[in-house]
Scaffold this active site. Structure first.
Site, PDB file in Angstrom:
ATOM      1  N   ASP A  10       0.870  -1.175   0.000  1.00  0.00           N
ATOM      2  CA  ASP A  10       0.000   0.000   0.000  1.00  0.00           C
ATOM      3  C   ASP A  10       0.908   1.227   0.000  1.00  0.00           C
ATOM      4  O   ASP A  10       2.120   1.116   0.225  1.00  0.00           O
ATOM      5  CB  ASP A  10      -0.881  -0.018   1.268  1.00  0.00           C
ATOM      6  CG  ASP A  10      -1.724   1.243   1.402  1.00  0.00           C
ATOM      7  OD1 ASP A  10      -2.356   1.653   0.416  1.00  0.00           O
ATOM      8  OD2 ASP A  10      -1.739   1.846   2.497  1.00  0.00           O
ATOM      9  N   SER A  11       0.320   2.375  -0.226  1.00  0.00           N
ATOM     10  CA  SER A  11       1.081   3.626  -0.162  1.00  0.00           C
ATOM     11  C   SER A  11       1.588   3.898   1.258  1.00  0.00           C
ATOM     12  O   SER A  11       2.422   4.775   1.456  1.00  0.00           O
ATOM     13  CB  SER A  11       0.170   4.772  -0.580  1.00  0.00           C
ATOM     14  OG  SER A  11      -0.972   4.772   0.263  1.00  0.00           O
ATOM     15  N   CYS A  73      -4.358  -1.241  -1.965  1.00  0.00           N
ATOM     16  CA  CYS A  73      -4.514   0.212  -2.034  1.00  0.00           C
ATOM     17  C   CYS A  73      -5.401   0.495  -3.248  1.00  0.00           C
ATOM     18  O   CYS A  73      -5.133  -0.016  -4.343  1.00  0.00           O
ATOM     19  CB  CYS A  73      -3.133   0.838  -2.228  1.00  0.00           C
ATOM     20  SG  CYS A  73      -3.138   2.603  -2.592  1.00  0.00           S
ATOM     21  N   GLU A 152      -5.356   9.437   9.615  1.00  0.00           N
ATOM     22  CA  GLU A 152      -3.971   9.250  10.068  1.00  0.00           C
ATOM     23  C   GLU A 152      -3.673  10.046  11.333  1.00  0.00           C
ATOM     24  O   GLU A 152      -2.777   9.699  12.089  1.00  0.00           O
ATOM     25  CB  GLU A 152      -2.994   9.580   8.940  1.00  0.00           C
ATOM     26  CG  GLU A 152      -3.135   8.560   7.831  1.00  0.00           C
ATOM     27  CD  GLU A 152      -1.984   8.502   6.863  1.00  0.00           C
ATOM     28  OE1 GLU A 152      -1.040   9.298   7.005  1.00  0.00           O
ATOM     29  OE2 GLU A 152      -2.052   7.662   5.947  1.00  0.00           O
ATOM     30  N   CYS A 184     -11.408   3.304  -0.357  1.00  0.00           N
ATOM     31  CA  CYS A 184     -10.091   3.745   0.121  1.00  0.00           C
ATOM     32  C   CYS A 184      -9.785   2.942   1.380  1.00  0.00           C
ATOM     33  O   CYS A 184     -10.690   2.726   2.206  1.00  0.00           O
ATOM     34  CB  CYS A 184     -10.130   5.239   0.451  1.00  0.00           C
ATOM     35  SG  CYS A 184      -8.632   5.847   1.247  1.00  0.00           S
ATOM     36  N   HIS A 186      -8.413   3.628   4.046  1.00  0.00           N
ATOM     37  CA  HIS A 186      -8.568   4.294   5.347  1.00  0.00           C
ATOM     38  C   HIS A 186     -10.023   4.370   5.813  1.00  0.00           C
ATOM     39  O   HIS A 186     -10.280   4.574   6.992  1.00  0.00           O
ATOM     40  CB  HIS A 186      -8.032   5.722   5.272  1.00  0.00           C
ATOM     41  CG  HIS A 186      -6.541   5.815   5.195  1.00  0.00           C
ATOM     42  ND1 HIS A 186      -5.805   5.127   4.258  1.00  0.00           N
ATOM     43  CD2 HIS A 186      -5.652   6.519   5.927  1.00  0.00           C
ATOM     44  CE1 HIS A 186      -4.520   5.416   4.431  1.00  0.00           C
ATOM     45  NE2 HIS A 186      -4.403   6.254   5.434  1.00  0.00           N
TER      46      HIS A 186
HETATM   47  N1  DGL Z   1      -4.265   3.594   0.353  1.00  0.00           N
HETATM   48  C1  DGL Z   1      -4.863   4.691  -0.361  1.00  0.00           C
HETATM   49  C2  DGL Z   1      -6.105   4.198  -1.109  1.00  0.00           C
HETATM   50  O1  DGL Z   1      -6.709   3.212  -0.775  1.00  0.00           O
HETATM   51  C3  DGL Z   1      -5.220   5.820   0.568  1.00  0.00           C
HETATM   52  C4  DGL Z   1      -4.026   6.602   1.026  1.00  0.00           C
HETATM   53  C5  DGL Z   1      -3.343   7.290  -0.131  1.00  0.00           C
HETATM   54  O2  DGL Z   1      -3.838   8.318  -0.636  1.00  0.00           O
HETATM   55  O3  DGL Z   1      -2.317   6.775  -0.549  1.00  0.00           O
HETATM   56  O4  DGL Z   1      -6.495   4.842  -2.052  1.00  0.00           O
END
Ligand code: DGL
Length: 292
Positions: A10-11, A73, A152, A184, A186
């Site tokens: 993931d990012s 992600c 976050e 997303c 999060h």
């Molecule tokens: N993991 C990213 C997503 O699901 C969210 C966080 C980001 O912007 O990298 O899109």
């Protein structure tokens, strides 16, 4: 193949909501999770750049001999899944299709809302996938760029976030959605708030659980599920700061996040795996002995 680890990335730490579901469903599997904290968040980035980062990470994970990669992600799935599925010889699973299938299954009136980062919503990936699965789907999408920062910071309740959520969701509730995909990683942490703002008649869909089911189905079909009763090993790698990854990691996944290892893409940390890292070809193909 069975004893190889699953690779996930993931990012940053958001994909740990997906890892939670994967390790709950498949407790015997070894899992290597890589959070690209140094370059995340991906949401505000250009889609082509996210595609390049994703590719670099998949190549790196292949060095651990992973048997399957989960792009945990939404932004990276939107940017890189199709190409990765075409180019690599191991299964690559994204988080968009599993959420789409669940939404189509559960929606009663086919009025489906999707929320996500700018990268995900701008790519149109959810809309295309929903219409491909069921052409009757009416899709209402909304980018919610501020949500990631709030989550976050641990700010998942309160007046400020509620106000922002109301303004993001208003066009969707006015359009009469009956199902809302949290597109997303999060957003599952905002589920109680989203539920309150969207109202009791709107069903919320988290791709995390659906993705775990898809991983299990694929490994089962290939005969690659790990056998035996012992619990799998879990590794957390980060391109960013270890302390921050640990703190946020516990919030997203839970107490299992005891250790994290900083990596760059030039070398491999030693992990206690059945096969040593970086012994397989990064293309993941013939040299790794993988046949699909
Ligand atoms: N993991 C990213 C997503 O699901 C969210 C966080 C980001 O912007 O990298 O899109």
């Amino acid at each position: 193949m069975k004893d190889r680890p699953i690779g996930m990335f993931d990012s940053g730490i958001g994909g740990l909501t997906v890892m939670r579901s994967v390790i709950d469903r498949l407790p015997g599997e070894d899992v290597i999770y890589l959070g690209d904290d140094a370059r995340g968040p991906y949401g505000p980035r250009d889609i082509e750049q996210v595609r390049m980062f994703s590719r670099e990470i998949i190549d790196y994970l292949l060095g651990f001999g992973v048997k399957l990669v989960v792009i945990a992600c939404n932004s990276a799935t939107a940017a890189a899944l199709e190409e990765a599925q075409h180019d690599y010889d191991i299964p690559v699973v994204g988080v968009i299709m599993p959420g789409v299938r669940a939404a189509i299954r559960r929606s009663k009136r086919m009025n489906i809302g999707v929320i996500g980062t700018r990268c995900t919503i701008g790519s149109g990936s959810y809309e295309r996938a929903l219409r491909r699965v069921d052409p009757r789907a009416r899709v209402f999408s909304q980018a919610c760029p501020e949500f990631v920062e709030f989550v976050e910071r641990g700010e998942v309740v309160g007046d400020h976030i509620t106000e922002i959520a109301m303004s993001y969701l208003e066009p969707l509730t006015e359009a009469g959605i009956d199902t809302l995909i949290m597109g997303c990683t999060h957003y599952p942490l905002l589920e109680p708030l989203l539920h309150e703002v969207a109202g009791p008649d709107v069903e919320l869909i988290s791709s995390a659980e659906e993705t775990a089911t898809e991983v299990e189905d694929i490994l089962d079909r290939l005969g690659w599920l790990r056998e035996g009763g012992s619990s799998g090993k879990h590794y957390f790698l980060t391109t960013g700061e270890v302390e921050k990854a640990l703190e946020l990691g516990r919030m997203f996944l839970g107490p299992e996040v005891r250790e994290a290892t900083h990596i760059n893409f030039d070398s491999y940390p030693e992990l206690d795996l059945d096969i040593p890292a970086a012994t397989t070809d990064a293309s993941g193909g013939e040299e790794a002995g993988i046949e699909l």
